[in-house]
Scaffold this motif. Structure first.
Motif, PDB file in Angstrom:
ATOM      1  N   ARG A 120       1.661  -0.058   4.044  1.00 37.04           N
ATOM      2  CA  ARG A 120       1.741  -0.220   2.592  1.00 37.04           C
ATOM      3  C   ARG A 120       1.141  -1.541   2.116  1.00 37.04           C
ATOM      4  O   ARG A 120       0.633  -1.638   0.991  1.00 37.04           O
ATOM      5  N   SER A 211       1.360   5.097  -0.892  1.00 35.89           N
ATOM      6  CA  SER A 211       2.748   4.750  -1.201  1.00 35.89           C
ATOM      7  C   SER A 211       3.596   5.996  -1.434  1.00 35.89           C
ATOM      8  O   SER A 211       4.749   6.082  -0.976  1.00 35.89           O
ATOM      9  N   ALA A 216       7.546   5.630  -1.296  1.00 35.60           N
ATOM     10  CA  ALA A 216       7.650   4.448  -2.160  1.00 35.60           C
ATOM     11  C   ALA A 216       7.129   4.830  -3.547  1.00 35.60           C
ATOM     12  O   ALA A 216       6.040   4.423  -3.961  1.00 35.60           O
ATOM     13  N   ASP A 218       8.052   4.155  -6.725  1.00 35.67           N
ATOM     14  CA  ASP A 218       7.832   3.127  -7.750  1.00 35.67           C
ATOM     15  C   ASP A 218       6.535   2.367  -7.488  1.00 35.67           C
ATOM     16  O   ASP A 218       5.781   2.054  -8.421  1.00 35.67           O
ATOM     17  N   GLU A 219       6.272   2.074  -6.235  1.00 39.50           N
ATOM     18  CA  GLU A 219       5.043   1.381  -5.870  1.00 39.50           C
ATOM     19  C   GLU A 219       3.824   2.248  -6.195  1.00 39.50           C
ATOM     20  O   GLU A 219       2.820   1.760  -6.717  1.00 39.50           O
TER      21      GLU A 219
END
Length: 429
Positions: A120, A211, A216, A218-219
């Motif tokens: 990431r 992501s 992930a 939100d990322e």
């Protein structure tokens, strides 16, 4: 399928969406017939129907476990199951919800956490990824064969046109494609220019898929907002000379960009903009017609091998629903496509999957290459950087982006050399 979601979930947008998706599933099991991991492992829990049951149990209150996490991790998100499903179950959206839920509550082993964190922190950022790639390429002869295969020579970007055209499109600045396969990026720009389409590169970067696949969310949405901010001046309703489309040369990224409207549906500041991006996103095969390509120099007359195989990435045929589109353009241009058994199946690349699930990924690649190379093609063409580099790591013939076949830049020597090499290999065999 009957559901009884937790009360705290049932009233949320994510819970309502998950409930709707679960209720659309009729447990027919058609999806298992086309699921790569079920075919390899023979475990119902490693097929779409089994994963749906596991996610349903989580949403109804069962405690997430490491075992469930493992079964969800093994999914390639190839979306074969969605093409097969007669009920239109939106499995991809349900899987994303399940993965994020488990990721929040189940701690991974330290080595997994570190590897996923490194991916990431590096892959979506060209300024970090490119220097590391170049370093690896510089010491490539010293590396083990497994690592050498992940460091392909993707050619050179080449000269880019400066022409202005009435038709204008934006181009996504993919995170790894310019470094891994620069020849594909250059070819795309030159082919579009020759077809009378100007390419604008306004910046931005990773589409957010890395992501998203690593749970992930939100990322991932942060990357989406950054891209929209970079593109909006060229596509806003009041733009002086708005672009007609956003072209995405990597089909994996294209599938993600086309889904921006869904991912940002709950963000008031970006809902409208994200929906507009989804409307404008185009794969090159949607933007270019057979007539456009016919105006370019005849690739076969320039020395490009006529007998080739095409691998349609899952994100092109299942994610974007463009099954047969590229194949039609190639045949119209005079290419002879080698028949490929189970063309719908996944090659095992699937973004970071080839790193995180290397054993399964390599088994799928071996199956796919056997099918692709069985007809003796001179090369394999595809439409996604991940598939291209993954297949190239084990293929007996070159693997290129299909737009490279039409690249008008002087490259006849490259193709003539390939044709000679292929003939030599055939004679030796």
């Amino acid at each position: 399928m009957q559901t009884n979601l937790l009360s705290e979930l049932a009233s949320t947008d994510a819970g309502l969406e998950a409930d709707r998706i679960l209720r659309s599933c009729v447990h027919c099991g058609f999806c298992t017939a086309t699921c790569p991991t079920y075919q390899l492992l023979g475990d119902e829990l490693d097929g779409p129907r089994g994963r749906i049951y596991q996610i349903k149990s989580l949403l109804e209150g069962d405690e997430p476990t490491r075992t469930v996490q493992t079964h969800l991790d093994r999914c390639l998100t190839c979306l074969n199951c969605m093409t097969t499903c007669p009920s239109g179950v939106q499995y991809d959206k349900l899987l994303a919800t399940g993965r994020e839920l488990v990721e929040e509550q189940v701690q991974r082993p330290l080595t997994e956490r570190l590897l996923r964190r490194v991916l990431r922190l590096v892959v979506p950022y060209p300024r970090r990824f490119t220097p590391l790639l170049k370093l690896g390429q510089s010491v490539r002869p010293l590396l083990p064969a497994t690592l050498k295969a992940k460091l392909p020579d993707g050619g050179a970007l080449g000269p880019l046109p400066q022409s202005r055209h009435r038709r204008r499109v934006l181009m996504l600045e993919n995170c790894v494609e310019p470094a891994l396969t620069p020849a594909a990026v250059g070819a795309a720009i030159r082919v579009l220019d020759a077809a009378g389409i100007e390419v604008i590169r306004p910046g931005g970067g990773c589409c957010g898929a890395v992501s998203e696949h690593l749970a992930a969310g939100d990322e991932a949405r942060g990357f989406m907002r950054r891209n929209i901010d970079a593109w909006w001046p060229y596509m806003a309703p009041d733009a002086a000379d708005p672009a007609e489309a956003i072209v995405v040369t990597a089909s994996g990224c294209g599938a993600m960009v086309k889904d921006y409207g869904h991912h940002l549906r709950d963000d008031p500041a970006y809902t409208h903009k994200a929906a507009r991006v989804s409307e404008l996103a185009r794969d090159p095969a949607e933007l270019l017609s057979a007539e456009d390509l016919a105006r370019l120099p005849d690739p076969i007359a320039r020395g490009v091998p006529q007998h080739i195989a095409f691998h349609p990435p899952c994100t092109l045929q299942h994610g974007q629903g463009l099954m047969g589109r590229v194949e039609g353009l190639l045949r119209a241009a005079g290419f002879e496509l080698s028949p490929v058994r189970d063309a719908h199946s996944c090659c095992g690349s699937a973004g970071t999957y080839s790193i995180l699930q290397a054993e399964l990924s390599n088994q799928l690649r071996a199956r796919k290459l056997e099918a692709l190379e069985q007809g003796g093609p001179a090369l394999i063409a595809t439409a996604n950087v991940g598939c291209q580099t993954h297949l190239a790591g084990g293929a007996e013939v070159p693997v290129v982006h299909w737009l490279e076949l039409f690249d008008p830049a002087p490259a006849a020597r490259r193709w003539q050399g390939l044709r000679a090499d292929t003939s030599t290999q055939s004679a030796a065999a």
